[in-house]
Design an enzyme around this catalytic site. Structure first.
Site, mmCIF file in Angstrom:
data_model
loop_
_atom_site.group_PDB
_atom_site.id
_atom_site.type_symbol
_atom_site.label_atom_id
_atom_site.label_comp_id
_atom_site.label_asym_id
_atom_site.label_seq_id
_atom_site.Cartn_x
_atom_site.Cartn_y
_atom_site.Cartn_z
ATOM 1 N N ARG A 61 -9.620 16.563 6.766
ATOM 2 C CA ARG A 61 -10.466 16.927 5.620
ATOM 3 C C ARG A 61 -11.811 17.469 6.099
ATOM 4 O O ARG A 61 -12.388 16.950 7.063
ATOM 5 C CB ARG A 61 -10.727 15.724 4.719
ATOM 6 C CG ARG A 61 -9.486 15.203 4.038
ATOM 7 C CD ARG A 61 -9.854 14.143 3.004
ATOM 8 N NE ARG A 61 -8.687 13.388 2.627
ATOM 9 C CZ ARG A 61 -8.575 12.064 2.726
ATOM 10 N NH1 ARG A 61 -9.597 11.340 3.148
ATOM 11 N NH2 ARG A 61 -7.465 11.462 2.373
ATOM 12 N N GLU A 98 -8.163 -4.811 5.092
ATOM 13 C CA GLU A 98 -8.073 -4.619 3.638
ATOM 14 C C GLU A 98 -6.987 -5.498 3.032
ATOM 15 O O GLU A 98 -7.140 -6.011 1.925
ATOM 16 C CB GLU A 98 -7.782 -3.138 3.342
ATOM 17 C CG GLU A 98 -8.930 -2.235 3.736
ATOM 18 C CD GLU A 98 -8.503 -0.809 4.021
ATOM 19 O OE1 GLU A 98 -8.536 0.000 3.096
ATOM 20 O OE2 GLU A 98 -8.142 -0.512 5.173
ATOM 21 N N HIS A 138 -12.295 3.780 0.098
ATOM 22 C CA HIS A 138 -12.369 2.799 1.199
ATOM 23 C C HIS A 138 -13.144 1.546 0.766
ATOM 24 O O HIS A 138 -13.662 0.818 1.612
ATOM 25 C CB HIS A 138 -13.126 3.379 2.432
ATOM 26 C CG HIS A 138 -12.315 4.315 3.270
ATOM 27 N ND1 HIS A 138 -12.899 5.278 4.052
ATOM 28 C CD2 HIS A 138 -10.982 4.419 3.472
ATOM 29 C CE1 HIS A 138 -11.964 5.956 4.697
ATOM 30 N NE2 HIS A 138 -10.797 5.456 4.350
ATOM 31 N N ARG A 174 -2.520 -2.038 -3.490
ATOM 32 C CA ARG A 174 -3.690 -1.181 -3.313
ATOM 33 C C ARG A 174 -3.518 0.006 -4.260
ATOM 34 O O ARG A 174 -2.506 0.702 -4.227
ATOM 35 C CB ARG A 174 -3.759 -0.679 -1.877
ATOM 36 C CG ARG A 174 -4.855 0.341 -1.718
ATOM 37 C CD ARG A 174 -4.828 0.974 -0.352
ATOM 38 N NE ARG A 174 -5.873 1.970 -0.265
ATOM 39 C CZ ARG A 174 -5.700 3.178 0.230
ATOM 40 N NH1 ARG A 174 -4.527 3.565 0.685
ATOM 41 N NH2 ARG A 174 -6.706 4.018 0.281
ATOM 42 N N ASN A 192 0.875 -1.169 0.000
ATOM 43 C CA ASN A 192 0.000 0.000 0.000
ATOM 44 C C ASN A 192 0.916 1.223 0.000
ATOM 45 O O ASN A 192 1.445 1.622 1.037
ATOM 46 C CB ASN A 192 -0.882 -0.046 1.259
ATOM 47 C CG ASN A 192 -1.787 1.163 1.365
ATOM 48 O OD1 ASN A 192 -1.725 2.090 0.556
ATOM 49 N ND2 ASN A 192 -2.628 1.157 2.376
#
Ligand code: ADP
Length: 416
Positions: free
Chosen positions: A250, A397, A189, A99, A7
């Site tokens: 964010r 994940e 996600h 990923r 990732n």
């Protein structure tokens, strides 16, 4: 098969080595052999390696770029020093799963990487200028270091959401902008929400079409996903990961007119406004202290910090609002709300503050069970008579990336 899962971020690489095969998947017995992370690539990098069941090892090295970083990982994992007994040489790595953040409308499932796929991922750079280049650097580094004979698979964060109907993914903009530039909501996600859907299904012995849930991933980035019949029906992140819930740094949902207003009032360029919305807003922007939820909870409890409390309250309200909206939007079909991600998995108090008010849609939290579910534990946290259940499942994940890699390489269709 031993699968290396990568990732790649702009200055970091997270990695895991997972042993999996079709029989292990059936028994849900895949084995993680090691995990680690390289941070601060481009300067004095910090490398952490944790062999399964062994002690964490840390090293510091100057590493110029992602190729240097991945080269370092590969050399380390094959050395006896790493204590990963199953990996003695590079030939023990059978495949690599990456990923990749943005697959645009091109990629609705995981794919084996070849030149055509690389060019497809490059085409998506304009949609994810910060994220996709890092994924591509990882792919290129592996090709250089392991050669073409080791298969590589791309697993996209957007792919799970490719089932969203146009009523969920279109903005209220002139339609030709969608046709011309593919301006639409993609959602992110996806691998985490897909894992949550899989876990729920497995836990309850359900068929895919019977999975109706609201998955809430609360980490540094946060998103909610309404899953109907096992497929993503709507999600809170949009064209980029900026939209939706309030996050660590964010802003989440805002009125787009604020951009022009800021441009005039603060004399900021669009690049600077983008940085403000992505890196200086959210929990950090409101509290003026930190993007870290644990620290905010401490500030609130120990120093009664008003803005820390405000940031947490806005965070929780926004999550509650999305859960309510998704519940109603799917005509009350959701059977459960599932929390995951660093905050969702570890913070009973945040879950309680989010659920405070959700009794109105039938979610009754069992405070005792909720308080006992932390530190990556799984479990049901609603009362037995709750019409809408609530669960906590730690996300994984990397496991799905490893399994997808195996299935793509072996050309076995995925059932979930
Ligand atoms: P990322 O999205 O980068 O993978 P994580 O999923 O690890 O991030 O989530 C990081 C967030 O989880 C941080 O805000 C951190 O403070 C929060 N967190 C971790 N443990 C706890 C805890 N025990 N209580 C509250 N927040 C926590």
């Amino acid at each position: 098969m031993n699968i290396l899962v990568l990732n790649c971020g702009s200055s970091s690489v997270k990695f895991q080595i997972i042993e999996t095969d079709l029989e292990l998947i059936k028994q849900n017995n895949d084995k993680r052999l090691a995990r680690g992370v390289i941070e601060r690539i481009g300067s004095q990098a910090l490398i952490t390696l944790q062999p399964e069941g062994g002690k964490q090892i840390k090293k510091a090295r100057p590493l110029r770029d992602h190729r240097d970083a991945i080269d370092f990982i590969l050399r380390w994992i094959i050395s006896p020093d790493s204590q990963i007994n199953q990996i003695q040489s590079l030939s023990d790595i059978d495949a690599v799963g990456h990923r990749v953040v943005h697959g645009g409308e091109k990629f609705s499932k995981s794919v084996q990487i070849n030149m055509e796929i690389i060019s497809g991922i490059e085409d998506c750079i304009e949609l994810a200028p910060l994220h996709n280049p890092a994924g591509l650097k990882g792919i290129k580094a592996i090709t250089d270091l392991l050669g073409m004979a080791v298969p590589q698979v791309a697993v996209f964060d957007t792919a799970f959401h490719s089932t969203m109907p146009d009523t969920s993914y279109l903005y209220g903009l002139p339609y030709h902008l969608y046709r011309r530039y593919k301006i639409r909501r993609y959602g992110f996600h996806g691998t985490s929400h897909r894992y949550i859907s899989y876990r729920y299904r497995q836990e309850h012995g359900l068929k895919l079409k019977d999975v109706n849930i609201i998955s809430v991933h609360l980490g540094n980035g946060c998103s909610a996903c309404s899953i109907l019949r096992g497929e993503s029906y709507d999600t809170s992140m949009g064209f980029t990961p900026l939209e939706g819930l309030l996050m660590g740094t964010r802003a989440g949902d805002i009125d787009a007119s604020i951009l022009e207003f800021l441009y005039h009032k603060e004399g900021l360029s669009f690049g600077e406004i983008d940085t403000l919305l992505n890196k200086r807003s959210g929990l950090l922007g409101i509290s003026g202290l930190t993007n870290d939820m644990r620290e905010l909870l401490e500030e609130e409890a120990e120093n009664q910090d008003r803005r820390a409390k405000l940031a947490i309250d806005i965070f929780c309200k926004r999550v509650r609002k999305y859960i309510g909206a998704y519940y109603v939007d799917t005509a009350g079909k959701a059977d459960a709300v599932i929390f995951t991600g660093g905050i969702g998995e570890n913070s009973p108090v945040i879950r309680e503050r989010i659920c405070n008010g959700l009794e109105s849609i039938g979610l009754k939290l069992d405070k005792n069970k909720n308080n006992k579910t932390h530190s990556r534990k799984s479990g049901k946290i609603s009362t037995e008579d709750s019409r809408l259940s609530a669960f906590v499942f730690p996300t994984n994940e990397e496991l799905l990336i490893a399994r997808d890699t195996l299935r793509v390489v072996k050309n076995v269709p995925r059932r979930w």
